[in-house]
Design a protein around this motif. Structure first.
Motif, PDB file in Angstrom:
ATOM      1  N   UNK A  72      21.601 -25.539  25.907  1.00 20.34           N
ATOM      2  CA  UNK A  72      22.994 -25.132  26.055  1.00 20.34           C
ATOM      3  C   UNK A  72      23.759 -25.518  24.797  1.00 20.34           C
ATOM      4  N   UNK A  73      24.710 -24.690  24.451  1.00 15.50           N
ATOM      5  CA  UNK A  73      25.585 -25.005  23.321  1.00 15.50           C
ATOM      6  C   UNK A  73      26.818 -25.727  23.826  1.00 15.50           C
ATOM      7  N   UNK A  74      27.172 -26.818  23.166  1.00 15.63           N
ATOM      8  CA  UNK A  74      28.373 -27.578  23.503  1.00 15.63           C
ATOM      9  C   UNK A  74      29.430 -27.307  22.430  1.00 15.63           C
ATOM     10  N   UNK A  75      30.435 -26.489  22.714  1.00 12.71           N
ATOM     11  CA  UNK A  75      31.466 -26.172  21.708  1.00 12.71           C
ATOM     12  C   UNK A  75      32.464 -27.319  21.586  1.00 12.71           C
ATOM     13  N   UNK A  76      32.140 -28.273  20.740  1.00  9.18           N
ATOM     14  CA  UNK A  76      32.934 -29.495  20.644  1.00  9.18           C
ATOM     15  C   UNK A  76      33.631 -29.660  19.296  1.00  9.18           C
ATOM     16  N   UNK A  77      33.689 -28.606  18.496  1.00  6.86           N
ATOM     17  CA  UNK A  77      34.282 -28.759  17.173  1.00  6.86           C
ATOM     18  C   UNK A  77      35.801 -28.901  17.264  1.00  6.86           C
ATOM     19  N   UNK A  78      36.403 -29.336  16.165  1.00  5.18           N
ATOM     20  CA  UNK A  78      37.837 -29.622  16.137  1.00  5.18           C
ATOM     21  C   UNK A  78      38.683 -28.399  16.453  1.00  5.18           C
ATOM     22  N   UNK A  79      38.287 -27.247  15.939  1.00  2.00           N
ATOM     23  CA  UNK A  79      39.091 -26.041  16.136  1.00  2.00           C
ATOM     24  C   UNK A  79      39.119 -25.638  17.606  1.00  2.00           C
ATOM     25  N   UNK A  80      37.966 -25.650  18.254  1.00  2.00           N
ATOM     26  CA  UNK A  80      37.907 -25.288  19.671  1.00  2.00           C
ATOM     27  C   UNK A  80      38.724 -26.268  20.502  1.00  2.00           C
ATOM     28  N   UNK A  81      38.571 -27.564  20.210  1.00  2.00           N
ATOM     29  CA  UNK A  81      39.298 -28.578  20.972  1.00  2.00           C
ATOM     30  C   UNK A  81      40.805 -28.420  20.807  1.00  2.00           C
TER      31      UNK A  81
END
Length: 235
Positions: free
Chosen positions: A203-212
């Motif tokens: 699974x991909x965890x979208x945890x980057x600064x932009x997404x957050x």
């Protein structure tokens, strides 16, 4: 790409079911995995389907020049930007076909736009991102077991085996974060495939600064703006 393997330090901890039961496997940053974007890590004569992406291409058009210039804001009127605009206009007239990144960079560096070589990383990526060709249905393909290094195969399979032991699942669930990359989508296909081929459910965890930041502001529709501002990534 060296950054691709550094995440191996901690992902396994996310699969632990009991406090203190996590294990850690340390892997270096230069594991030669066979992929269509990194053929040097493959066994000889490895063949790829037509849909396999082997390199990014760049093409200069007037529409892309205008879009790049608009992204510069007030700096679009600087001497460096004007010099680059002149060089890009010339390339648009002389070279209609897509070209490699090295050719594109060399042409700008060899032109009168000598300031290209002095661009900082953010400005250079801003330029490159605006002229990169869309990949369409093509994508990077991975063949882990065709890697020329048996040690590489063993490391990824051992990683998944450790996750299997910890989780008790035949196909352990592994979460992958690409937050350390300038472009979180760049190596995503690679990561998902390499661990799936090693035996995991990935699974991909979208945890980057932009997404957050976009999520915190309830502005997910403006994700591209946050990516440009916080990550230096332009679609």
């Amino acid at each position: 790409m060296l950054h691709r393997f550094l995440f191996c330090l901690a992902v396994l901890a996310a699969t632990a079911t009991q406090p203190g039961s996590a294990q850690i496997l340390l892997a270096g940053g230069n594991l030669p995995v066979c992929s269509s974007m990194g053929g040097h890590g493959c066994e000889p004569m490895t063949a790829w389907p037509q849909q396999a992406l082997d390199m990014h291409l760049y093409r200069v058009t007037e529409a892309r020049i205008e879009r790049w210039q608009a992204s510069l804001g007030d700096s679009a009127h600087s001497p460096a930007a004007r010099e680059l605009r002149t060089a890009l206009d010339q390339l648009a007239l002389e070279h209609a076909a897509p070209v490699s990144r090295s050719w594109f960079s060399d042409q700008l560096g060899a032109s009168d736009a000598a300031r290209y070589d002095a661009l900082d990383d953010r400005a250079r990526w801003q330029l490159l991102d605006h002229f990169q060709e869309p990949v369409g249905a093509r994508g990077e393909k991975v063949r882990l077991r065709d890697s020329s290094s048996q040690a590489t195969i063993d490391i990824f399979e051992r990683f998944v085996a450790m996750a299997r032991e910890t989780s008790g699942r035949e196909r352990p669930r592994i979460g992958v974060s690409t937050a350390s990359s300038r472009d979180p989508f760049d190596a995503l296909d690679f990561y998902l495939q390499v661990f799936e081929q090693a035996g995991a459910e990935v699974y991909w965890l979208p945890l980057d600064r932009a997404f957050s930041a976009a999520r915190a502001a309830s502005r997910c529709e403006d994700l591209a703006e946050f990516q440009a501002e916080l990550l230096g990534t332009w679609d």
